[in-house]
Motif scaffolding. Structure first.
Motif, PDB file in Angstrom:
ATOM      1  N   VAL A  55      10.422   1.156   2.770  1.00  0.00           N
ATOM      2  CA  VAL A  55       9.000   1.268   3.084  1.00  0.00           C
ATOM      3  C   VAL A  55       8.196   1.565   1.820  1.00  0.00           C
ATOM      4  O   VAL A  55       7.126   0.988   1.595  1.00  0.00           O
ATOM      5  N   ALA A  56       8.721   2.438   0.967  1.00  0.00           N
ATOM      6  CA  ALA A  56       8.027   2.773  -0.277  1.00  0.00           C
ATOM      7  C   ALA A  56       7.936   1.563  -1.203  1.00  0.00           C
ATOM      8  O   ALA A  56       6.903   1.347  -1.849  1.00  0.00           O
ATOM      9  N   MET A  57       9.001   0.765  -1.257  1.00  0.00           N
ATOM     10  CA  MET A  57       8.966  -0.427  -2.093  1.00  0.00           C
ATOM     11  C   MET A  57       7.928  -1.422  -1.578  1.00  0.00           C
ATOM     12  O   MET A  57       7.152  -1.994  -2.350  1.00  0.00           O
ATOM     13  N   THR A  58       7.874  -1.615  -0.267  1.00  0.00           N
ATOM     14  CA  THR A  58       6.920  -2.549   0.322  1.00  0.00           C
ATOM     15  C   THR A  58       5.484  -2.084   0.107  1.00  0.00           C
ATOM     16  O   THR A  58       4.614  -2.884  -0.269  1.00  0.00           O
ATOM     17  N   LEU A  59       5.234  -0.800   0.311  1.00  0.00           N
ATOM     18  CA  LEU A  59       3.871  -0.288   0.127  1.00  0.00           C
ATOM     19  C   LEU A  59       3.426  -0.316  -1.327  1.00  0.00           C
ATOM     20  O   LEU A  59       2.258  -0.597  -1.613  1.00  0.00           O
ATOM     21  N   SER A  60       4.339  -0.066  -2.245  1.00  0.00           N
ATOM     22  CA  SER A  60       3.952  -0.139  -3.658  1.00  0.00           C
ATOM     23  C   SER A  60       3.676  -1.578  -4.083  1.00  0.00           C
ATOM     24  O   SER A  60       2.779  -1.826  -4.888  1.00  0.00           O
ATOM     25  N   ALA A  61       4.412  -2.525  -3.527  1.00  0.00           N
ATOM     26  CA  ALA A  61       4.141  -3.932  -3.845  1.00  0.00           C
ATOM     27  C   ALA A  61       2.806  -4.382  -3.266  1.00  0.00           C
ATOM     28  O   ALA A  61       2.030  -5.078  -3.946  1.00  0.00           O
TER      29      ALA A  61
END
Length: 77
Positions: A55-61
């Motif tokens: 989730v953190a990777m998706t939101l940062s992207a």
């Protein structure tokens, strides 16, 4: 590529140094800083860490793709 490779290598040392033992903190750190290789490293810490990491990777992207053009538009016009 450097961020993706150094995160899983130095991440456990940084977690121990700063005493980050919570799955939420580890997941956010590995997902947002180390991307997909960080998610692979998060498998060592458990399922909750992997889900938070993805989730953190998706939101940062998403935030990077939204805010980067706005910043460029603001400062270069």
């Amino acid at each position: 590529m450097i961020a993706g490779l150094t995160g899983p290598v130095f991440g456990p040392y940084i977690f121990n140094w700063f005493r980050i033992n919570n799955f939420l903190g580890r997941g956010i750190a590995l997902g947002s800083a180390s991307h997909a290789i960080g998610i692979a490293k998060a498998f060592e810490y458990g399922e909750q860490t992997v889900s938070i990491s993805s989730v953190a990777m998706t939101l940062s992207a998403l935030s990077g793709s939204v805010f980067a053009p706005l910043i460029v538009w603001l400062f270069y016009l």
